[in-house]
Design a protein around this motif. Structure first.
Motif, PDB file in Angstrom:
ATOM      1  N   MET A  68      13.777  -8.233  18.725  1.00 18.12           N
ATOM      2  CA  MET A  68      12.365  -8.502  18.405  1.00 18.12           C
ATOM      3  C   MET A  68      11.950  -7.630  17.218  1.00 18.12           C
ATOM      4  SD  MET A  68      11.346 -10.725  20.687  1.00 18.12           S
ATOM      5  CE  MET A  68       9.597 -10.618  21.045  1.00 18.12           C
ATOM      6  N   GLU A  69      11.247  -8.242  16.264  1.00 19.34           N
ATOM      7  CA  GLU A  69      10.885  -7.545  15.034  1.00 19.34           C
ATOM      8  C   GLU A  69       9.474  -6.957  15.116  1.00 19.34           C
ATOM      9  OE1 GLU A  69      13.230 -10.039  11.659  1.00 19.34           O
ATOM     10  OE2 GLU A  69      11.467 -10.997  12.526  1.00 19.34           O
ATOM     11  N   ARG A  70       9.289  -5.848  14.397  1.00 23.74           N
ATOM     12  CA  ARG A  70       7.987  -5.186  14.324  1.00 23.74           C
ATOM     13  C   ARG A  70       7.633  -4.996  12.849  1.00 23.74           C
ATOM     14  NH1 ARG A  70       7.948  -0.387  18.913  1.00 23.74           N
ATOM     15  NH2 ARG A  70       8.385  -1.725  20.725  1.00 23.74           N
ATOM     16  N   TYR A  71       6.435  -5.397  12.473  1.00 21.17           N
ATOM     17  CA  TYR A  71       6.039  -5.310  11.070  1.00 21.17           C
ATOM     18  C   TYR A  71       4.666  -4.648  10.909  1.00 21.17           C
ATOM     19  CZ  TYR A  71       9.904  -7.904   9.086  1.00 21.17           C
ATOM     20  OH  TYR A  71      11.160  -8.272   8.665  1.00 21.17           O
ATOM     21  N   ILE A  72       4.490  -4.036   9.740  1.00 23.34           N
ATOM     22  CA  ILE A  72       3.195  -3.538   9.278  1.00 23.34           C
ATOM     23  C   ILE A  72       2.845  -4.331   8.029  1.00 23.34           C
ATOM     24  CG2 ILE A  72       1.846  -1.501   8.663  1.00 23.34           C
ATOM     25  CD1 ILE A  72       4.385   0.152   9.418  1.00 23.34           C
ATOM     26  N   ILE A  73       1.596  -4.736   7.886  1.00 20.95           N
ATOM     27  CA  ILE A  73       1.136  -5.328   6.630  1.00 20.95           C
ATOM     28  C   ILE A  73       0.171  -4.340   5.979  1.00 20.95           C
ATOM     29  CG2 ILE A  73      -0.290  -7.132   5.591  1.00 20.95           C
ATOM     30  CD1 ILE A  73       0.962  -9.148   7.406  1.00 20.95           C
ATOM     31  N   SER A  74       0.489  -3.965   4.751  1.00 18.54           N
ATOM     32  CA  SER A  74      -0.303  -2.994   3.997  1.00 18.54           C
ATOM     33  C   SER A  74      -0.641  -3.567   2.631  1.00 18.54           C
ATOM     34  CB  SER A  74       0.473  -1.681   3.817  1.00 18.54           C
ATOM     35  OG  SER A  74       0.973  -1.200   5.040  1.00 18.54           O
ATOM     36  N   LEU A  75      -1.782  -3.165   2.101  1.00 12.96           N
ATOM     37  CA  LEU A  75      -2.212  -3.605   0.776  1.00 12.96           C
ATOM     38  C   LEU A  75      -1.691  -2.642  -0.276  1.00 12.96           C
ATOM     39  CD1 LEU A  75      -3.883  -5.505  -1.013  1.00 12.96           C
ATOM     40  CD2 LEU A  75      -5.867  -4.068  -0.549  1.00 12.96           C
ATOM     41  N   ARG A  76      -0.931  -3.178  -1.232  1.00 14.59           N
ATOM     42  CA  ARG A  76      -0.390  -2.327  -2.285  1.00 14.59           C
ATOM     43  C   ARG A  76      -1.506  -1.866  -3.208  1.00 14.59           C
ATOM     44  NH1 ARG A  76       4.697  -1.770  -3.998  1.00 14.59           N
ATOM     45  NH2 ARG A  76       5.419  -3.718  -3.067  1.00 14.59           N
ATOM     46  N   ASP A  77      -1.538  -0.569  -3.472  1.00 15.14           N
ATOM     47  CA  ASP A  77      -2.537   0.014  -4.367  1.00 15.14           C
ATOM     48  C   ASP A  77      -1.832   1.019  -5.264  1.00 15.14           C
ATOM     49  OD1 ASP A  77      -4.584   1.340  -5.652  1.00 15.14           O
ATOM     50  OD2 ASP A  77      -5.864   1.474  -3.881  1.00 15.14           O
ATOM     51  N   PRO A  78      -1.770   0.766  -6.577  1.00 11.30           N
ATOM     52  CA  PRO A  78      -1.021   1.642  -7.472  1.00 11.30           C
ATOM     53  C   PRO A  78      -1.778   2.888  -7.911  1.00 11.30           C
ATOM     54  CG  PRO A  78      -1.932  -0.184  -8.711  1.00 11.30           C
ATOM     55  CD  PRO A  78      -2.294  -0.431  -7.271  1.00 11.30           C
ATOM     56  N   ALA A  79      -2.930   3.181  -7.292  1.00 12.40           N
ATOM     57  CA  ALA A  79      -3.735   4.323  -7.720  1.00 12.40           C
ATOM     58  C   ALA A  79      -2.949   5.624  -7.570  1.00 12.40           C
ATOM     59  CB  ALA A  79      -5.019   4.394  -6.900  1.00 12.40           C
ATOM     60  N   GLN A  80      -3.219   6.545  -8.460  1.00 14.25           N
ATOM     61  CA  GLN A  80      -2.575   7.855  -8.434  1.00 14.25           C
ATOM     62  C   GLN A  80      -3.646   8.944  -8.315  1.00 14.25           C
ATOM     63  OE1 GLN A  80       0.775   8.344  -8.496  1.00 14.25           O
ATOM     64  NE2 GLN A  80       0.987   6.129  -8.434  1.00 14.25           N
ATOM     65  N   ASN A  81      -3.251  10.076  -7.743  1.00 10.08           N
ATOM     66  CA  ASN A  81      -4.113  11.258  -7.635  1.00 10.08           C
ATOM     67  C   ASN A  81      -5.376  11.002  -6.835  1.00 10.08           C
ATOM     68  OD1 ASN A  81      -2.176  12.375  -9.235  1.00 10.08           O
ATOM     69  ND2 ASN A  81      -3.423  12.535 -11.065  1.00 10.08           N
ATOM     70  N   VAL A  82      -5.343  10.034  -5.918  1.00  8.86           N
ATOM     71  CA  VAL A  82      -6.434   9.821  -4.979  1.00  8.86           C
ATOM     72  C   VAL A  82      -5.833   9.707  -3.584  1.00  8.86           C
ATOM     73  CG1 VAL A  82      -7.993   8.733  -6.619  1.00  8.86           C
ATOM     74  CG2 VAL A  82      -6.378   7.319  -5.364  1.00  8.86           C
ATOM     75  N   GLY A  83      -6.654   9.980  -2.559  1.00  6.70           N
ATOM     76  CA  GLY A  83      -6.130  10.077  -1.213  1.00  6.70           C
ATOM     77  C   GLY A  83      -5.914   8.754  -0.509  1.00  6.70           C
TER      78      GLY A  83
END
Length: 353
Positions: A1-16
């Motif tokens: 059985m597979e487990r996945y996370i879906i995340s939004l790619r954000d190329p920002a740098q030097n921010v939290g």
């Protein structure tokens, strides 16, 4: 059985912001989750102009009508799916839920990074209602803390809720060691949002880090530049990290200052994972966590800081510092998110969700 996370790619740098997402991805591999990126083709922190608007629309169309259906068709054996929220598109989120139900029998969990109903939609009840409705599409939600989860429950969320406690922080730098107690403080963040610095006039030296500094700070404040989230901790050599927001030294105010009553500011995890006790607003949702674990002090106003720090002995500060080390080691191991996800799996299985 597979487990996945879906995340939004954000190329920002030097921010939290992207750091918290990346840490969850890293830590949840320990529970056999694999990340799947959504890519709108834009930088959330620099999303201006007609070109970016059109690019975003085109990419969202591609993601929602082509990429997502294909992904779920390829992973029909999915057991659990985690969404890192927000995805900044209610339509995309609905498509994820629809495709998941159409092609799999997976359970959907949401890990909240921000609740816009509390933060940005306070005066927009319809948007707030839509967000609450979208939360109820999930089988369970991991909110920041008990105060946030109580707010969600009071405002219509009916699915199981688990508190994260505090954000983990994958910190590659060595923990700051106790050397001396000199009552120094640091603050890290986007300094364009730190107007309260104009009212800081304590004798306890405050060192600040981050983008968009003011042209000039008073003699109580030193500006020491900006660094990536991974590099910054080695520069945090002060005694305390400050968690504050707004325009006033007397209280946390404004949209983001009031939000501290409900959220877990990621800078708190930055400081603690680096080995620093914290100074936090006494009405912040994390204030009880700080007090119960003996990892800092709570204040109602920044104007209390000198008096409060003067009352702490070197031995008392060292005990705080030792307590922080225990929390930091948990954060660096991914303890909080893995524990919360395991609890959610157990809770929803027990309830037959």
């Amino acid at each position: 059985m597979e487990r996945y996370i879906i995340s939004l790619r954000d190329p920002a740098q030097n921010v939290g912001g992207p750091k918290a997402n990346m840490d969850n991805i890293h830590n949840l591999t320990k529970l056999d989750f694999t990340n799947y990126w959504l890519d709108y083709g834009w930088n959330f922190w620099d999303n201006h102009g007609i070109k970016n608007f059109v690019k975003s629309r085109v990419n969202k169309f591609r993601v929602t009508y082509i990429t997502l259906p294909h992904f779920f068709k390829q992973h029909r054996d999915m057991e659990y799916l985690i969404l890192q929220y927000p995805l900044y598109s209610a339509f995309t989120m609905k498509r994820i839920v629809d495709c998941m139900h159409k092609y799999t029998h997976a359970k959907l969990f949401i890990i909240i990074h921000d609740v816009e109903s509390i933060r940005l939609y306070v005066d927009q009840p319809e948007k707030g209602k839509d967000e609450i409705d979208s939360f109820n599409w999930a089988d369970g939600i991991i909110g920041h803390n008990d105060k946030m989860n109580q707010w969600l429950k009071d405002n219509g969320v009916t699915v199981p809720l688990i508190s994260l406690g505090i954000f983990d922080y994958d910190n590659p730098q060595p923990l700051q060691k106790f050397t001396s107690y000199d009552k120094t403080i640091c603050y890290a963040g986007n300094l364009i949002d730190a107007k309260f610095l104009n009212e800081y006039h304590q004798k306890s030296k405050l060192t600040v880090f981050g983008p968009n500094p003011a042209d000039h700070y008073n003699d109580s404040i030193d500006y020491e530049g900006q660094y990536t989230p991974e590099e910054l901790p080695k520069h945090l050599t002060q005694n305390f990290g400050l968690v504050w927001h707004g325009t006033s030294a007397d209280t946390c105010n404004g949209t983001f200052g009031k939000y501290l009553r409900y959220n877990n500011p990621h800078k708190t995890s930055l400081y603690l994972s680096s080995g620093l006790p914290v100074i936090i607003w006494d009405q912040a949702a994390l204030a009880p966590f700080v007090e119960e674990n003996g990892i800092g002090i709570t204040v109602s106003s920044l104007n209390e800081i000198d008096e409060r720090l003067d009352a702490i002995s070197s031995a008392e500060y060292q005990r705080m510092h030792d307590n922080v080390k225990k929390i930091a080691e948990k954060m660096r191991s991914g303890y909080y998110v893995t524990t919360a996800v395991n609890r959610m799996v157990e809770k929803t299985n027990a309830e037959g969700k």
